[in-house]
Design an enzyme around this catalytic site. Structure first.
Site, PDB file in Angstrom:
ATOM      1  CG  ASN A 283      -1.933  -1.116   1.142  1.00 21.64           C
ATOM      2  OD1 ASN A 283      -2.127  -1.697   0.076  1.00 21.64           O
ATOM      3  ND2 ASN A 283      -2.553  -1.431   2.260  1.00 21.64           N
TER       4      ASN A 283
ATOM      5  CG  HIS B 174       4.196  -1.855  -4.635  1.00 17.86           C
ATOM      6  ND1 HIS B 174       3.032  -2.579  -4.741  1.00 17.86           N
ATOM      7  CD2 HIS B 174       5.190  -2.681  -5.057  1.00 17.86           C
ATOM      8  CE1 HIS B 174       3.317  -3.795  -5.203  1.00 17.86           C
ATOM      9  NE2 HIS B 174       4.615  -3.881  -5.392  1.00 17.86           N
TER      10      HIS B 174
ATOM     11  N   GLY C 162      -5.220  -9.165   3.097  1.00 19.86           N
ATOM     12  CA  GLY C 162      -5.902  -8.274   2.161  1.00 19.86           C
ATOM     13  C   GLY C 162      -5.180  -8.035   0.860  1.00 19.86           C
TER      14      GLY C 162
END
Ligand code: NAD
Length: 237
Positions: free
Chosen positions: A92, A109, A175
């Protein structure tokens, strides 16, 4: 759980969904209604820099408008109370893990609230727009781009991540759809290194069969329950 000391946790967009940030829709390749090639590749940025800057300006504003949920808070508690090694690797770009109290976080990321100068390579915390081409605070050039790892670019700190995976006694994925590599391959690496593996996700993912255990449900319910079990020393995985 006395035999578990080193933990690696991988999180994806699903942990932030209940905070109000939309997930990336792997099935149709859309992120906030945009094809990923348009907004999450170097080619897309070269083709239409203004569109891409506007997209991340919106993500940057969106991240600052939401709050961590019970899943982020639970990982914050785990970070405070776990005396063994812990690495929370997140795909995220939001800062909800940090605002939920976690410290041992690695953004593979990149981060929405960071800007990267392609002239001098400096990175700066950035909370406002990049669309109007602000000068880099370090070198003065108007060459700042979102500090985001786009498709086709090398994720950050991979050596550190694989080192932690090699030493992990427990690998937990929360998730994430298991659609984006190299993160989708972490479970296999952890397994080969002898780690127990646990997946917490809303629904079965592409990688579910790789995990010794999968628990289905909302992150805001599953994660606090799992952290509680772990800290109370209950066995699983
Ligand atoms: P993804 O969107 O591909 O998959 C999300 C997964 O989360 C799905 O498997 C879904 O079933 C699950 N999920 C949805 N709601 C959930 C909930 N309430 N509780 C538990 N699970 C839930 O996400 P990804 O695998 O992280 O890949 C997306 C890529 O897009 C990443 O590289 C990331 O950088 C980027 N992205 C980031 C954000 C963010 O920073 N919050 C948001 C969207 C996309």
């Amino acid at each position: 759980m006395s035999d578990i000391r080193n933990i690696v946790i991988l999180t994806g967009a699903g942990i932030s969904a209940e905070s109000g940030l939309r997930t990336f829709r792997a099935e149709d390749g859309l992120w906030e209604e945009h094809p990923v090639e348009e907004v999450a590749t170097p080619e897309g940025f070269r083709r239409d820099p203004a569109l891409v800057q506007r997209f991340y300006d919106e993500r940057r504003a969106g991240v600052q408008a939401v709050q961590p949920n019970a899943a982020h808070e639970a990982l914050g508690r785990l970070d405070r109370e776990w005396s063994g090694e812990l690495l929370i690797v997140t795909q995220n770009i939001d800062d909800l893990h940090e605002r939920g109290g976690a410290r041992r976080v690695l953004h593979m990321h990149g981060e929405a609230l960071s800007a990267w100068c392609t002239s001098c390579d400096a990175r700066h915390r950035w909370e406002t727009t990049l669309l109007d081409g602000p000068p880099c605070p370090a070198c003065g050039q108007a060459s700042m781009r979102p500090d985001i790892v786009w498709f086709g670019e090398m994720p950050y700190r991979m050596g550190e991540i694989f080192h932690a995976l090699s030493r992990a006694d427990l690998f937990v994925s929360i998730g994430t759809s298991g659609a984006v590599y190299p993160a989708a391959g972490f479970v296999q690496h952890a397994r080969e290194s002898g780690a127990r593996t646990l997946e917490l996700n809303l629904e079965e993912s592409l990688g579910s069969r790789m995990f010794a255990e999968t628990r289905l449900g909302r992150a805001s319910e599953l994660v606090p329950r799992w952290v509680d079990e772990l800290l109370r020393g209950l066995q699983h995985g």
